[in-house]
Design a protein around this motif. Structure first.
Motif, short mmCIF file in Angstrom:
data_model
loop_
_atom_site.label_atom_id
_atom_site.label_comp_id
_atom_site.label_asym_id
_atom_site.label_seq_id
_atom_site.Cartn_x
_atom_site.Cartn_y
_atom_site.Cartn_z
N ASP A 27 9.17 -15.09 -29.56
CA ASP A 27 8.45 -16.45 -30.50
C ASP A 27 7.24 -16.59 -29.80
OD1 ASP A 27 9.42 -16.99 -27.83
OD2 ASP A 27 10.07 -18.93 -28.04
N SER A 28 6.58 -15.84 -28.97
CA SER A 28 5.50 -16.28 -28.31
C SER A 28 4.54 -15.09 -28.59
CB SER A 28 5.09 -16.19 -26.91
OG SER A 28 5.51 -15.21 -26.10
N LEU A 33 -1.00 -12.58 -30.68
CA LEU A 33 -1.90 -11.94 -31.32
C LEU A 33 -3.26 -12.82 -31.91
CD1 LEU A 33 0.77 -10.19 -33.92
CD2 LEU A 33 -0.63 -9.29 -32.10
N VAL A 34 -2.92 -14.02 -31.79
CA VAL A 34 -4.16 -14.90 -32.64
C VAL A 34 -4.99 -14.85 -31.32
CG1 VAL A 34 -4.51 -17.28 -32.85
CG2 VAL A 34 -2.73 -16.21 -34.21
N ASN A 35 -4.63 -15.31 -30.18
CA ASN A 35 -5.56 -15.23 -29.00
C ASN A 35 -6.20 -13.73 -28.80
OD1 ASN A 35 -4.74 -17.76 -28.41
ND2 ASN A 35 -3.27 -17.22 -26.87
N ASN A 40 -11.36 -10.62 -29.40
CA ASN A 40 -11.90 -9.55 -30.05
C ASN A 40 -12.95 -9.75 -31.33
OD1 ASN A 40 -10.63 -7.97 -28.15
ND2 ASN A 40 -9.09 -7.53 -29.57
N GLY A 41 -12.62 -10.62 -31.87
CA GLY A 41 -13.34 -10.99 -33.15
C GLY A 41 -12.69 -10.22 -34.35
N PHE A 42 -13.03 -10.81 -35.51
CA PHE A 42 -12.59 -9.87 -36.81
C PHE A 42 -13.53 -10.24 -38.06
CE2 PHE A 42 -10.36 -13.84 -36.15
CZ PHE A 42 -10.39 -14.30 -37.42
N LEU A 89 -19.51 -16.57 -37.51
CA LEU A 89 -18.80 -17.76 -37.07
C LEU A 89 -18.45 -17.58 -35.92
CD1 LEU A 89 -16.42 -18.55 -40.19
CD2 LEU A 89 -18.78 -19.47 -39.68
N GLN A 90 -17.72 -18.49 -35.02
CA GLN A 90 -17.40 -18.62 -33.54
C GLN A 90 -16.46 -17.62 -33.34
OE1 GLN A 90 -15.57 -22.22 -32.16
NE2 GLN A 90 -16.10 -21.60 -30.21
N GLU A 91 -15.43 -17.05 -34.19
CA GLU A 91 -14.67 -16.06 -33.74
C GLU A 91 -14.42 -14.89 -34.98
OE1 GLU A 91 -13.21 -19.19 -36.74
OE2 GLU A 91 -13.55 -19.52 -34.77
#
Length: 168
Positions: A27-28, A33-35, A40-42, A89-91
């Motif tokens: 569940d985590s 994956l989001v973190n 890494n940026g995308f 952008l930031q991420e």
């Protein structure tokens, strides 16, 4: 035959202990994956298709909570042009491709051809990068589209022919 008591060999109990920084489990996984993606940026590429004045730029400003400062487009362009703008952008790195003049011509038969040509060109550029002997895909700016948003005029009662061409 007499029964012989055989004792199992004693193994050393040298277990390594690991301190957990939080909950570990399936569940985590989405949070992990989001973190990882944010660290890494995308790259994210969006194509907005629709007539001039339907609010494509306004929706992009609202979605990303920023002002992309795009110049207003005139309604009297003879052909459809695609304008791609890349923003850091930031991420992530975000590319918004806007179809300027889409559906504004008297003859709307060929409005979609510029979009199809653009899609083909992006896939061809990526293929050429993959076919290189010394390719550098991690450093390559992938301009293939991830999302295509098609804007329909809210006052239309019947879909236009170029709208139906996409759903063909």
């Amino acid at each position: 035959m007499a029964a012989i008591d055989v004792e199992p060999p004693k193994m050393e109990q040298n277990h390594r202990t690991l301190k957990l920084s939080g909950h570990v489990g399936f569940d985590s996984l989405p949070d992990q994956l989001v973190n990882k993606s944010v660290q890494n940026g995308f790259v994210f590429n969006i194509l907005c298709i629709g007539e001039t004045g339907l609010g494509k730029s306004t929706l992009m400003d609202s979605l990303f909570n920023t002002n992309f400062e795009s110049a207003p487009s005139p309604h009297n362009l003879p052909t459809v042009k695609l304008k791609a703008h890349t923003y850091e952008l930031q991420e992530s790195s975000l590319t918004i491709c806007d179809t300027v003049g889409y559906g504004d011509q008297v003859n709307k038969e060929d409005s979609f051809k510029a979009v199809v040509d653009h899609l083909d060109a992006q896939f061809e550029a990526y293929l050429q990068e993959e076919l290189k002997i010394k390719r550098s895909l991690p450093a390559y700016h992938d301009s293939r589209l991830h999302v295509c948003l098609y804007f329909i005029c809210p006052t239309e009662r019947v879909p236009r022919p170029q709208t139906l061409a996409y759903y063909g």
